[in-house]
Design a protein around this motif. Structure first.
Motif, PDB file in Angstrom:
ATOM      1  N   THR A   1      64.721  18.115  44.012  1.00 14.61           N
ATOM      2  CA  THR A   1      65.772  19.156  43.771  1.00 14.61           C
ATOM      3  C   THR A   1      65.254  20.446  43.484  1.00 14.61           C
ATOM      4  O   THR A   1      65.873  21.413  43.368  1.00 14.61           O
ATOM      5  CB  THR A   1      66.547  18.732  42.421  1.00 14.61           C
ATOM      6  N   CYS A   2      63.633  20.505  43.013  1.00 14.14           N
ATOM      7  CA  CYS A   2      63.147  21.878  42.558  1.00 14.14           C
ATOM      8  C   CYS A   2      63.214  23.047  44.062  1.00 14.14           C
ATOM      9  O   CYS A   2      63.836  24.091  43.455  1.00 14.14           O
ATOM     10  CB  CYS A   2      61.636  21.475  42.373  1.00 14.14           C
ATOM     11  N   PRO A   3      62.981  22.680  45.292  1.00  9.12           N
ATOM     12  CA  PRO A   3      63.371  23.746  46.102  1.00  9.12           C
ATOM     13  C   PRO A   3      64.794  24.330  46.227  1.00  9.12           C
ATOM     14  O   PRO A   3      64.845  25.484  46.546  1.00  9.12           O
ATOM     15  CB  PRO A   3      62.837  23.272  47.572  1.00  9.12           C
ATOM     16  N   ALA A   4      65.586  23.314  46.021  1.00  8.36           N
ATOM     17  CA  ALA A   4      67.034  23.669  46.287  1.00  8.36           C
ATOM     18  C   ALA A   4      67.587  24.491  44.973  1.00  8.36           C
ATOM     19  O   ALA A   4      68.400  25.675  45.310  1.00  8.36           O
ATOM     20  CB  ALA A   4      68.066  22.514  46.318  1.00  8.36           C
ATOM     21  N   TRP A   5      66.992  24.126  43.841  1.00 11.32           N
ATOM     22  CA  TRP A   5      67.675  24.963  42.736  1.00 11.32           C
ATOM     23  C   TRP A   5      66.803  26.440  42.740  1.00 11.32           C
ATOM     24  O   TRP A   5      67.300  27.323  42.295  1.00 11.32           O
ATOM     25  CB  TRP A   5      66.921  24.361  41.304  1.00 11.32           C
ATOM     26  N   CYS A   6      65.398  26.240  43.184  1.00 10.73           N
ATOM     27  CA  CYS A   6      64.678  27.644  43.323  1.00 10.73           C
ATOM     28  C   CYS A   6      65.436  28.742  44.263  1.00 10.73           C
ATOM     29  O   CYS A   6      65.589  29.824  44.134  1.00 10.73           O
ATOM     30  CB  CYS A   6      63.187  27.472  44.019  1.00 10.73           C
ATOM     31  N   LEU A   7      65.863  27.993  45.547  1.00 13.59           N
ATOM     32  CA  LEU A   7      66.835  28.916  46.370  1.00 13.59           C
ATOM     33  C   LEU A   7      68.086  29.304  45.882  1.00 13.59           C
ATOM     34  O   LEU A   7      68.265  30.294  46.067  1.00 13.59           O
ATOM     35  CB  LEU A   7      67.024  27.926  47.682  1.00 13.59           C
ATOM     36  N   ILE A   8      68.668  28.482  45.137  1.00 15.88           N
ATOM     37  CA  ILE A   8      70.065  28.847  44.460  1.00 15.88           C
ATOM     38  C   ILE A   8      69.741  30.177  43.398  1.00 15.88           C
ATOM     39  O   ILE A   8      70.500  31.023  43.290  1.00 15.88           O
ATOM     40  CB  ILE A   8      70.656  27.730  43.809  1.00 15.88           C
ATOM     41  N   GLY A   9      68.506  30.050  42.676  1.00 17.34           N
ATOM     42  CA  GLY A   9      68.405  30.994  41.713  1.00 17.34           C
ATOM     43  C   GLY A   9      67.732  32.121  42.481  1.00 17.34           C
ATOM     44  O   GLY A   9      68.140  33.317  41.700  1.00 17.34           O
ATOM     45  N   LEU A  10      67.249  32.280  43.374  1.00 15.09           N
ATOM     46  CA  LEU A  10      66.768  33.536  44.123  1.00 15.09           C
ATOM     47  C   LEU A  10      68.011  34.119  44.637  1.00 15.09           C
ATOM     48  O   LEU A  10      68.140  35.248  44.599  1.00 15.09           O
ATOM     49  CB  LEU A  10      65.744  33.326  45.282  1.00 15.09           C
TER      50      LEU A  10
END
Length: 318
Positions: free
Chosen positions: A15-24
């Motif tokens: 889930t880290c890449p998805a949350w990183c994209l959402i946060g950006l």
């Protein structure tokens, strides 16, 4: 348990890449902090959370390889469930710190209203004059010889000195005759009090290494076993300590008189209404009171020095 932990590590890492994209795209959705910089998103989901998932995975290898389904599901929803909890915790901690800071400010305001502001011996207040710096020095030296009950008197004198100067500045303009005379007398009273502090330091240093409780204990419990010479030496040591404490109490009383003189001057100056003919008379009365106090303090100092000299002569003769 290890299977669940292993599955949670996989789910969390995925889930880290998805949350990183959402946060950006929108940092407020992925960050629990008030600061919403995008670099925080990269640090959180590009380094911190993957490192936590790696530690979980390495720990779970003790049980072999076999991630559980419930662990996978828990890892997938772990960040979404942890974000609101962390936001509440951070808000609670911020409110707690704010309450503590407000309580400290109220205590400081209360002490300031009482006329007591604690001086920092290592850092005098900004714009401090020679008297305030001398008070910081005296307080630091008294604390150094472990006499905090005397050091607090420096804070009290600083509060009275600051207050009477504020009253004086609010009633007269710098350069006026009344202002200069009152300011000079206030400084003389304060310098006299600092001299008393220096005298306290000298006397307190003299008995700093003397354990009065130990001397009293030996005289009370071991008197029958002590020789006459040792008993006399202990009694003389105890008498020296008591004489010093009496001298310290006298100096403390003189210090209290200085505080009273400054308070009295502040009250008289605060009752002066500038622009009226009686203003000069009120200021003159305050100056006269301070002048009488200074003269009395000088006489007290002379009598104290004579008394000390007599004690010294008696000690030398004995």
């Amino acid at each position: 348990m290890l299977e669940f932990l292993q599955g949670a590590a996989y789910g969390l890492f995925l889930t880290c890449p998805a949350w990183c994209l959402i946060g950006l795209i929108k940092p407020s959705l992925a960050l629990p902090t008030e600061s919403l910089e995008r670099w925080r998103v990269l640090v959180r989901y590009g380094a911190l959370v993957p490192f936590i998932s790696l530690l979980m995975w390495l720990t779970s290898l003790w049980g072999g390889f076999g991630p559980s389904l419930w662990g996978w599901l828990a890892g997938l929803v772990g960040i979404a469930a942890a974000l609101p909890v962390e936001r509440r915790w951070r808000r609670w901690r911020a409110r707690r710190q704010s309450r503590q800071l407000e309580k400290a400010r109220r205590r400081e305001r209360a002490r300031a209203e009482e006329g007591v502001v604690e001086l920092d011996p290592a850092r005098p207040p900004e714009g401090a004059d020679d008297i305030v710096r001398a008070l910081c020095r005296v307080k630091g030296e008294l604390l150094g010889i472990e006499r905090p009950e005397l050091a607090t008197r420096a804070d009290r004198l600083h509060g009275r000195y600051r207050h009477v100067n504020e009253v004086l500045a609010s009633r007269f303009e710098p350069g006026e005759l009344a202002f200069e005379r009152a300011r000079k007398l206030i400084n003389q009273v304060s310098l006299g009090a600092i001299d008393d502090f220096d005298a306290m330091l000298d006397r307190a240093r003299g008995i700093r290494g003397m354990d009065v409780g130990y001397v009293r204990k030996r005289l009370a419990e071991e008197a029958p076993r002590l020789s006459a010479e040792e008993t006399e030496a202990l009694r003389r040591r105890l008498a020296l300590a008591e004489e010093t404490e009496v001298a310290l109490r006298r100096l403390a009383a003189q210090n209290e008189a200085a505080l009273t003189a400054l308070d009295d001057a502040a009250v008289r100056l605060s009752s002066v209404v500038t622009g009226r003919p009686k203003a000069a008379l009120g200021a003159e009365q305050a100056c006269e009171d301070l002048r009488r106090f200074i003269q009395g303090a000088e006489r007290y100092g002379q009598s104290t020095s004579k008394t000390t000299a007599r004690h010294g002569d008696k000690g030398a003769s004995s």
